[in-house]
Scaffold this active site. Structure first.
Site, PDB file in Angstrom:
ATOM      1  N   SER A 136      -4.980   2.540 -10.298  1.00  0.00           N
ATOM      2  CA  SER A 136      -4.864   3.917 -10.769  1.00  0.00           C
ATOM      3  C   SER A 136      -4.141   3.911 -12.109  1.00  0.00           C
ATOM      4  O   SER A 136      -3.054   3.343 -12.238  1.00  0.00           O
ATOM      5  CB  SER A 136      -4.080   4.753  -9.754  1.00  0.00           C
ATOM      6  OG  SER A 136      -3.939   6.083 -10.188  1.00  0.00           O
ATOM      7  N   GLY A 291      -2.641   5.147  -2.384  1.00  0.00           N
ATOM      8  CA  GLY A 291      -1.231   4.799  -2.455  1.00  0.00           C
ATOM      9  C   GLY A 291      -0.388   5.941  -2.984  1.00  0.00           C
ATOM     10  O   GLY A 291      -0.902   6.941  -3.482  1.00  0.00           O
TER      11      GLY A 291
END
Length: 384
Positions: A136, A291
């Site tokens: 990310s 996450g």
């Protein structure tokens, strides 16, 4: 299992670089580490991933810490439990507060696996020896800098890249990446930065062949997500909207998206995450494990969850060094050709790095059968 002692650590772990989303910027990952010890000398580790400010969910670290300290941990001390699944009924009087509950749930699963001499992955029914890793990337100052970041991620071996977006930092940024990487598994994460009135802006993203657009609208807006999905070719993935099995069921019935990002901490732990994954698999909804900028303890739990058969897409589980110069586990999590090997030793498969934990802890609470003690650390230690 009977929990005899417990320890809470409030930790501010510095990030390698600031992480920027549509909500703002973070320079540390602030979280709570939980250690549970049983009568036979086994220890289970869990993490409460609630952020310092309630921008992501209604929970925040200080509220979760107090709930754990004053209510949840006292509820489990010296209780006889045969399975972590029993926690759901034990905590039924406590509404939501999923991240606080997840810390206990995951620590209990770690303990349960160690007592049974199994890896955490095997204990929950996982069947993979390695999991696919995605990355990310936060919002960058320019499309050019974003392309540079993506280039570094691809070179490091990540098989799927997620780019944070917001109005004004979306189409041109993603198009620049797509021009350089025409075949990359590329997705966008809006963190609820858009409204249904932005539909033309979002429809423009269809031409970029994205894997998915994650959480474009408000967390509680399943209805408008359904209307948006009807007009987009790109699959919508829900994250903030999915906090329970009931949320997943509502999403499926309304057609609010085609993919679920299951975040273990946000749904209350592995017990609920397994139920959501099972439901999604039965209804042909793709899943992956997201996450929360978690430390190594949270990532280890995510690795185990991603071994379940219903997780079919690369996960937001990256190497420790991606975010932290010093993680709180040994050994640190490493990437191997775009994949992460699943530990086979009992429990989460990692030990705690106590020097790092003590260096960045700002508060600690310990529990025994009848004793509770609290120590506060000098916050100036964060800047040493």
């Amino acid at each position: 299992m009977r929990i005899t002692t417990a320890h809470l650590y409030k930790i501010n772990l510095p990030l390698q670089t600031p992480f920027i989303t549509s909500f703002g910027q973070m320079i540390t990952k602030d979280f709570t580490l939980l250690v549970l010890n049983d009568e036979d000398g086994y220890s289970g580790y869990g993490e409460c991933s609630a952020f310092s400010f309630p921008f992501y969910t209604e929970e925040f670290r200080d509220s979760a810490y107090l709930l754990l300290k004053n209510t949840l941990i006292p509820m489990i001390l010296n209780q006889e439990l045969t399975s972590p699944a029993e926690l759901k009924d034990l905590f039924t009087s406590i509404r939501r507060n999923n991240m606080a509950k997840a810390a206990i749930d995951t620590a209990m699963w770690d303990l349960y696996a160690k007592r049974n001499h199994q890896s955490l992955a095997k204990s929950i029914g996982g069947n993979k020896k390695e999991i696919l890793a995605g990355i990310s990337i936060g919002i960058q100052p320019s499309p050019e800098l974003l392309v540079t970041k993506v280039r570094q991620a691809v070179k490091a071996g990540y098989q799927r890249v997620k780019v944070k977006i917001k109005p004004g930092a979306d189409y041109q940024y993603l198009k620049s990446v797509r021009n350089e990487f025409p075949h990359l598994m590329l997705m966008a994460d809006a963190n609820s930065a858009y409204r249904l009135r932005d539909i033309d802006r979002l429809k423009r993203l269809d031409e970029l062949n994205l894997l998915m657009i994650e959480q474009p609208l408000e967390a509680d807006d399943l209805l408008h997500h359904a209307q948006l999905q009807q007009q987009l070719a790109t699959p919508l993935c829900l994250d903030e909207s999915i906090n329970s099995l009931a949320d997943a069921q509502a999403m499926e019935q309304l057609g609010s998206g085609r993919i679920i990002n299951i975040k273990i901490s946000k749904v209350g732990g592995l017990t609920i995450a397994k139920k959501i994954q099972s439901f999604a698999q039965a209804h042909q909804i793709a899943c992956w494990c997201g996450g929360m900028l978690g430390s190594g303890v949270a990532r280890a739990v995510d690795i185990a969850a991603a071994t379940l058969p219903g997780y079919t897409l690369p996960n937001d589980i990256s190497a420790s060094q991606r975010y932290f110069a010093h993680d709180i586990i040994n050994p640190e999590i490493k990437l191997n050709d775009g994949k992460i090997n699943v530990p086979t030793i009992p429990g989460i498969g990692y030990e705690l790095n106590w020097s790092t934990i003590h260096r960045y802890s700002i508060e600690e609470t310990s529990f025994g059968s009848t004793i509770l003690s609290t120590d506060r650390f000098n916050i100036s230690a964060l800047f040493v």
